[in-house]
Structures are given as structure tokens and as C-alpha cells.
Design a protein around this motif. Sequence first.
Motif, mmCIF file in Angstrom:
data_model
loop_
_atom_site.group_PDB
_atom_site.id
_atom_site.type_symbol
_atom_site.label_atom_id
_atom_site.label_comp_id
_atom_site.label_asym_id
_atom_site.label_seq_id
_atom_site.Cartn_x
_atom_site.Cartn_y
_atom_site.Cartn_z
ATOM 1 N N TYR A 14 14.453 4.625 17.578
ATOM 2 C CA TYR A 14 14.845 5.237 16.190
ATOM 3 C C TYR A 14 14.177 4.298 14.952
ATOM 4 N N PRO A 15 12.967 4.165 14.697
ATOM 5 C CA PRO A 15 12.487 3.336 13.614
ATOM 6 C C PRO A 15 12.978 3.844 12.606
ATOM 7 N N PRO A 16 13.093 2.940 11.622
ATOM 8 C CA PRO A 16 13.396 3.323 10.158
ATOM 9 C C PRO A 16 12.308 4.054 9.441
ATOM 10 N N ARG A 17 12.610 5.015 8.563
ATOM 11 C CA ARG A 17 11.658 6.064 7.911
ATOM 12 C C ARG A 17 11.449 5.019 6.650
ATOM 13 N N LEU A 18 10.285 4.824 6.408
ATOM 14 C CA LEU A 18 9.869 4.032 5.409
ATOM 15 C C LEU A 18 9.200 5.124 4.466
ATOM 16 N N LEU A 19 9.282 4.680 2.762
ATOM 17 C CA LEU A 19 8.749 5.193 1.595
ATOM 18 C C LEU A 19 7.280 4.731 1.565
ATOM 19 N N ASP A 20 6.400 5.404 1.103
ATOM 20 C CA ASP A 20 5.095 5.180 0.958
ATOM 21 C C ASP A 20 4.821 4.238 -0.076
ATOM 22 N N GLN A 21 4.704 2.933 0.001
ATOM 23 C CA GLN A 21 4.822 1.865 -0.873
ATOM 24 C C GLN A 21 3.890 2.188 -2.166
ATOM 25 N N GLU A 22 2.502 2.825 -1.944
ATOM 26 C CA GLU A 22 1.468 2.944 -3.004
ATOM 27 C C GLU A 22 2.050 3.976 -3.795
ATOM 28 N N ALA A 23 2.601 5.284 -3.274
ATOM 29 C CA ALA A 23 3.277 6.194 -4.081
ATOM 30 C C ALA A 23 4.186 5.875 -4.815
ATOM 31 N N VAL A 24 5.095 4.940 -4.402
ATOM 32 C CA VAL A 24 6.303 4.399 -5.257
ATOM 33 C C VAL A 24 5.717 3.704 -6.434
ATOM 34 N N GLU A 25 4.653 2.647 -6.073
ATOM 35 C CA GLU A 25 4.303 1.949 -7.041
ATOM 36 C C GLU A 25 3.375 2.925 -8.069
ATOM 37 N N ARG A 26 2.746 3.649 -7.860
ATOM 38 C CA ARG A 26 1.994 4.601 -8.827
ATOM 39 C C ARG A 26 3.146 5.332 -9.728
ATOM 40 N N GLN A 27 4.288 5.776 -9.059
ATOM 41 C CA GLN A 27 5.352 6.460 -9.973
ATOM 42 C C GLN A 27 6.051 5.567 -10.781
ATOM 43 N N ALA A 28 6.149 4.210 -10.178
ATOM 44 C CA ALA A 28 6.899 3.199 -11.218
ATOM 45 C C ALA A 28 5.882 3.173 -12.383
ATOM 46 N N ALA A 29 4.610 3.024 -12.359
ATOM 47 C CA ALA A 29 3.673 2.700 -13.248
ATOM 48 C C ALA A 29 3.785 3.570 -14.432
ATOM 49 N N ALA A 30 3.686 5.008 -13.874
ATOM 50 C CA ALA A 30 3.772 6.286 -14.594
ATOM 51 C C ALA A 30 5.200 6.238 -15.459
ATOM 52 N N ASP A 31 6.134 5.557 -14.772
ATOM 53 C CA ASP A 31 7.415 5.915 -15.609
ATOM 54 C C ASP A 31 7.429 4.828 -16.695
ATOM 55 N N VAL A 32 6.623 3.799 -16.527
ATOM 56 C CA VAL A 32 6.641 2.592 -17.690
ATOM 57 C C VAL A 32 5.521 2.986 -18.438
ATOM 58 N N ARG A 33 4.566 3.061 -18.119
ATOM 59 C CA ARG A 33 3.300 3.301 -18.885
ATOM 60 C C ARG A 33 3.014 4.557 -19.272
ATOM 61 N N GLY A 34 3.586 5.725 -18.707
ATOM 62 C CA GLY A 34 2.951 6.974 -18.942
ATOM 63 C C GLY A 34 2.182 7.506 -18.066
ATOM 64 N N MET A 35 2.137 8.729 -17.836
ATOM 65 C CA MET A 35 1.120 9.394 -16.962
ATOM 66 C C MET A 35 -0.388 9.084 -17.001
ATOM 67 N N LYS A 36 -0.596 8.563 -18.259
ATOM 68 C CA LYS A 36 -2.127 8.386 -18.368
ATOM 69 C C LYS A 36 -2.552 6.989 -17.601
ATOM 70 N N ASP A 37 -1.409 6.177 -17.490
ATOM 71 C CA ASP A 37 -1.866 4.804 -16.573
ATOM 72 C C ASP A 37 -0.862 4.714 -15.397
ATOM 73 N N MET A 38 -1.305 5.391 -14.389
ATOM 74 C CA MET A 38 -0.626 5.386 -13.127
ATOM 75 C C MET A 38 -1.356 4.253 -12.128
ATOM 76 N N SER A 39 -2.156 3.471 -12.564
ATOM 77 C CA SER A 39 -2.711 2.479 -11.867
ATOM 78 C C SER A 39 -1.790 1.471 -11.228
ATOM 79 N N ARG A 40 -1.902 1.402 -10.006
ATOM 80 C CA ARG A 40 -0.952 0.219 -9.382
ATOM 81 C C ARG A 40 -1.341 -1.244 -9.689
ATOM 82 N N ASP A 41 -2.219 -1.497 -10.447
ATOM 83 C CA ASP A 41 -2.562 -2.858 -11.033
ATOM 84 C C ASP A 41 -1.487 -3.392 -11.785
ATOM 85 N N GLY A 42 -0.920 -4.433 -11.281
ATOM 86 C CA GLY A 42 0.217 -5.119 -12.146
ATOM 87 C C GLY A 42 1.277 -4.764 -11.553
#
Length: 87
Positions: A14-42
Motif C-alpha cells: 500500500y504505497p503512499p499516494r503522492l501529489l504531482d509536485q510540478e502541478a502543486v508548484e504551478r498552482q503555488a506560483a499562480a497563487d502568488v504571481r497571478g495566473m499570468k505567471d504560473m512558471s515553476r521557475d523560482g
Amino acid sequence: MTIKMVNTDTEATYPPRLLDQEAVERQAAADVRGMKDMSRDGVSCPAAMEAKKGNTFDCTVQVGPNPETVTVKVLDDQGKLSMNYTP
């Protein structure tokens, strides 16, 4: 919001279910920078984030010279998340 999950461990019963790191990082970027800059850079979120209800973790999003913190909470075992960013 719901983030897809990935499973990297084929050996465990029963392996743990993991979140998609790239998708979480894109959403975090959008929350801080706005939908126009969802880049994972930084953007940095923990690796191997388990999709378990109640788990919380912080992501760091670089905005100019300033790092900003987004607190992510897992709302259910299907990957639904809440992101809290206060400028």
C-alpha cells in the motif's frame, strides 16, 4: 482545486499516494504571481508530498528578490488542496 497524484513505489503493498509536485508548484506560483505567471521557475515545494487528509507543507515562491511562502493543506485523500498565501 484537485491535483493529480503519482505513485513512485511499485514494491510496497500500500504505497503512499503522492501529489504531482510540478502541478502543486504551478498552482503555488499562480497563487502568488497571478495566473499570468504560473512558471515553476523560482518555486520550491517538498518532494514526495503525500496525499493524506490533513497534511500541510510550505512552498516557497520567488517574487523578484523576495521569497514568499504558500501554505498548502491536503483536504482529502483524492488530492484536493487548499493554498493559503498572505502577501
